[in-house]
Design an enzyme around this catalytic site. Sequence first.
Site: not given
Ligand SMILES: Cc1cc2nc3c(=O)[nH]c(=O)nc-3n(C[C@H](O)[C@H](O)[C@H](O)COP(=O)(O)O)c2cc1C
Length: 330
Positions: A63, A93, A227
């Site tokens: 990414q 982000c 997560r």
């Molecule tokens: C610790 C952490 C770091 C993240 N870093 C990124 C990232 O570098 N790029 C991105 O597109 N999303 C990032 N996200 C968002 C996740 O990719 C995802 O979109 C978000 O957690 C929602 O999905 P989930 O509910 O399944 O966790 C991050 C999420 C977490 C928890």
Amino acid sequence: MQDVRFSVAPMMEWTDRHCRFFHRLLTRRARLYTEMVTTGAVIHGPRERLLGFSEEEHPVAVQLGGSDPRELAQAARICEEFGYDEINLNVGCPSDRVQEGRFGACLMREPALVGDCVAAMKAAVRAPVTVKCRIGVDDQDPEEALNRLAEAVVGAGVDALIVHARKAWLQGLSPKENREVPPLDYDRVYRLKQAHPALPIAINGGVRSIAEAKAHLAHVDGVMVGRAAYQAPEMLLGVDPELFGEPAPVADGLDALERFEPYVAARLAEGVRLAAMTRHILGLFAGRPGARAFRRHLATEAVKPGAGLETLRAAVAHLRRAPAALGEAA
Ligand SMILES: Cc1cc2nc3c(=O)[nH]c(=O)nc-3n(C[C@H](O)[C@H](O)[C@H](O)COP(=O)(O)O)c2cc1C
């Protein structure tokens, strides 16, 4: 058509190469994503350290964070040479640092620029180019904002779109709050799929189980889980059997840890600290007898200088010993 059926989300500080290698032991088919890497880091930084990965991780997507089409094209080319299977652009982000760089979620306001970025990347590489976005930011109308973004990237030849099904609020919320506070709107993403039947679309946000992923697959082409997969990685054992009709690569978490050992040993020999690898397995065995002792052992011992495989094995022994233990609840 790009196979977007199931992926583990890009997560800064979490989905590093050790984490991805471990996840790959639990599923052959999930697509794995790196942490976001900025174009500046790819172009000027220590490439092997930032981009290096193990062959076993395929299919693996990198990414990128950026908003300059020329730099994105250059970074995409470098990543393709490293062997990445997909180049993904971050349009989701919300951190202040990213906003200062005018990329990430604030690009939801600049669909034409995102289209230019995708077109430049497509022209530079043969690998699929995808975008991960939100349904909108701040006071944007998600109907209009997401439609405009989708049209811009489709026009530029994007290979798939991954939509985190909530807005980002760019003022006043931390990145963590921006993953929890703005409400999820799955229907908005389903409607986008209806409007773009030929575009592979994956949904992201709040998916906690393979059963939930399956339910989404009735409406969209794919599901990205962040997560839940990190915090309870055994979830990934269901991906191959339940979503791809293939056997899981290992029987259970213990089996996966046995297969993790040669990798851990090889990295230790290169000078990687044990904790840098074991921090990604702390969510294993949650709820089972011995799990708490397993976690505690790793949390306290794996960080010590010189900690090695015996520390990992001693942590695992808490689980094997568990039935005879004093009825410890995990
Ligand atoms: C610790 C952490 C770091 C993240 N870093 C990124 C990232 O570098 N790029 C991105 O597109 N999303 C990032 N996200 C968002 C996740 O990719 C995802 O979109 C978000 O957690 C929602 O999905 P989930 O509910 O399944 O966790 C991050 C999420 C977490 C928890």
